[in-house]
Design an enzyme around this catalytic site. Structure first.
Site, PDB file in Angstrom:
ATOM      1  N   ASP A  23      46.200  16.045   0.048  1.00 59.30           N
ATOM      2  CA  ASP A  23      47.158  16.558   0.840  1.00 59.30           C
ATOM      3  C   ASP A  23      47.081  17.937   1.269  1.00 59.30           C
ATOM      4  O   ASP A  23      46.887  18.908   0.737  1.00 59.30           O
ATOM      5  CB  ASP A  23      48.581  16.661  -0.120  1.00 59.30           C
ATOM      6  CG  ASP A  23      49.828  16.860   0.750  1.00 59.30           C
ATOM      7  OD1 ASP A  23      49.581  17.258   2.136  1.00 59.30           O
ATOM      8  OD2 ASP A  23      50.980  16.553   0.431  1.00 59.30           O
ATOM      9  N   ARG A  65      48.740  19.484   3.859  1.00 57.64           N
ATOM     10  CA  ARG A  65      49.803  20.139   4.535  1.00 57.64           C
ATOM     11  C   ARG A  65      49.877  21.630   4.004  1.00 57.64           C
ATOM     12  O   ARG A  65      49.961  21.903   3.190  1.00 57.64           O
ATOM     13  CB  ARG A  65      50.790  19.085   4.448  1.00 57.64           C
ATOM     14  CG  ARG A  65      50.880  18.018   5.079  1.00 57.64           C
ATOM     15  CD  ARG A  65      52.190  17.042   4.939  1.00 57.64           C
ATOM     16  NE  ARG A  65      52.055  16.587   3.364  1.00 57.64           N
ATOM     17  CZ  ARG A  65      52.917  15.635   3.220  1.00 57.64           C
ATOM     18  NH1 ARG A  65      53.924  15.351   3.616  1.00 57.64           N
ATOM     19  NH2 ARG A  65      52.971  15.401   1.686  1.00 57.64           N
ATOM     20  N   GLY A 107      48.935  12.413   8.888  1.00 56.17           N
ATOM     21  CA  GLY A 107      48.090  11.982   7.697  1.00 56.17           C
ATOM     22  C   GLY A 107      47.999  13.055   6.661  1.00 56.17           C
ATOM     23  O   GLY A 107      46.892  13.361   6.101  1.00 56.17           O
ATOM     24  N   ARG A 108      49.071  13.829   6.311  1.00 50.89           N
ATOM     25  CA  ARG A 108      49.012  14.615   5.374  1.00 50.89           C
ATOM     26  C   ARG A 108      48.100  15.973   5.868  1.00 50.89           C
ATOM     27  O   ARG A 108      47.363  16.313   4.942  1.00 50.89           O
ATOM     28  CB  ARG A 108      48.636  13.992   4.060  1.00 50.89           C
ATOM     29  CG  ARG A 108      49.762  13.174   3.371  1.00 50.89           C
ATOM     30  CD  ARG A 108      49.556  13.110   2.039  1.00 50.89           C
ATOM     31  NE  ARG A 108      50.520  12.084   1.427  1.00 50.89           N
ATOM     32  CZ  ARG A 108      49.773  10.870   1.265  1.00 50.89           C
ATOM     33  NH1 ARG A 108      48.551  10.661   1.346  1.00 50.89           N
ATOM     34  NH2 ARG A 108      50.622   9.881   0.742  1.00 50.89           N
TER      35      ARG A 108
END
Length: 202
Positions: free
Chosen positions: A126, A128, A93-94
């Protein structure tokens, strides 16, 4: 860096036999996997894909995203070339995790786009972290890659790690009626380079 190599093994797949390399991120309690095929440490540019875990798309065949189709297409493309690498990062999910992703899906069912849903839950668009790639790249002795991606952020992240991204290869796969808004959001709000073409190799 807390990411360390654990072990390798063969992984037979419909696209050929890959070598699977396990890495442990002790700081975040995550386990990541790298798939390689052929000789990747020769110094020549390696065909590569950075793929963040998507249980719903990769394993449950969800059409809400393009993740599963992109993963399969990358494996197929590498098998055709006979040489390449896939970094499979456990950043569902990012980066928000599976259960929060389901909450985000619930908000999307009510009209929010993927960025609006993440932000409504108190997360960034995001989250990540691509810096975890560095010890994986060093372990595999990879310094030059041809990156299969539509996301300029991945190119920039690799360049910041000192990796020579000699080419960005468009990787549009899996467009369908269920993910039109999702892809439009990736292009409009997250800067992904999408032109609407879907040359399906998978």
């Amino acid at each position: 860096m807390t990411v360390s190599f654990v072990e390798s093994s063969k992984l037979p797949t419909p696209w050929g036999i890959f070598e699977m390399h396990g890495f442990e991120d002790r700081e975040n309690n995550k386990e990541h996997v790298v798939l390689t095929m052929g000789l990747v440490d020769s110094g020549e540019p390696v065909l590569a894909r950075i793929h963040s875990e998507c249980l719903t798309g990769d394993a449950l065949f969800s059409l809400r995203c393009d993740c599963g189709a992109q993963l399969q297409a990358a494996m197929h493309r590498i098998s055709l070339e006979g040489r390449g690498v896939i970094f499979y990062l456990r950043q569902e999910g990012r980066g928000i995790g599976l259960l929060n992703k389901i909450k985000a899906y619930h908000l999307q069912d009510r009209g929010a786009d993927t960025v609006e849903a993440n932000e409504a839950l108190g997360f960034g668009a995001d989250l990540r972290d691509y810096s975890i790639l560095k010890p994986m790249l060093e372990h595999l002795h990879i310094g030059k890659i041809k990156l299969m991606t539509n996301n300029p952020r991945k190119v920039k992240a690799l360049q910041e790690l000192g990796v020579d991204v000699v080419e960005r290869l468009s990787h549009e796969r899996g467009r369908n009626p269920h993910n039109v808004k999702y892809l439009a959001t990736k292009k409009g709000k997250l800067g992904h380079l999408l032109d609407g073409d879907d040359d399906d190799e998978s």
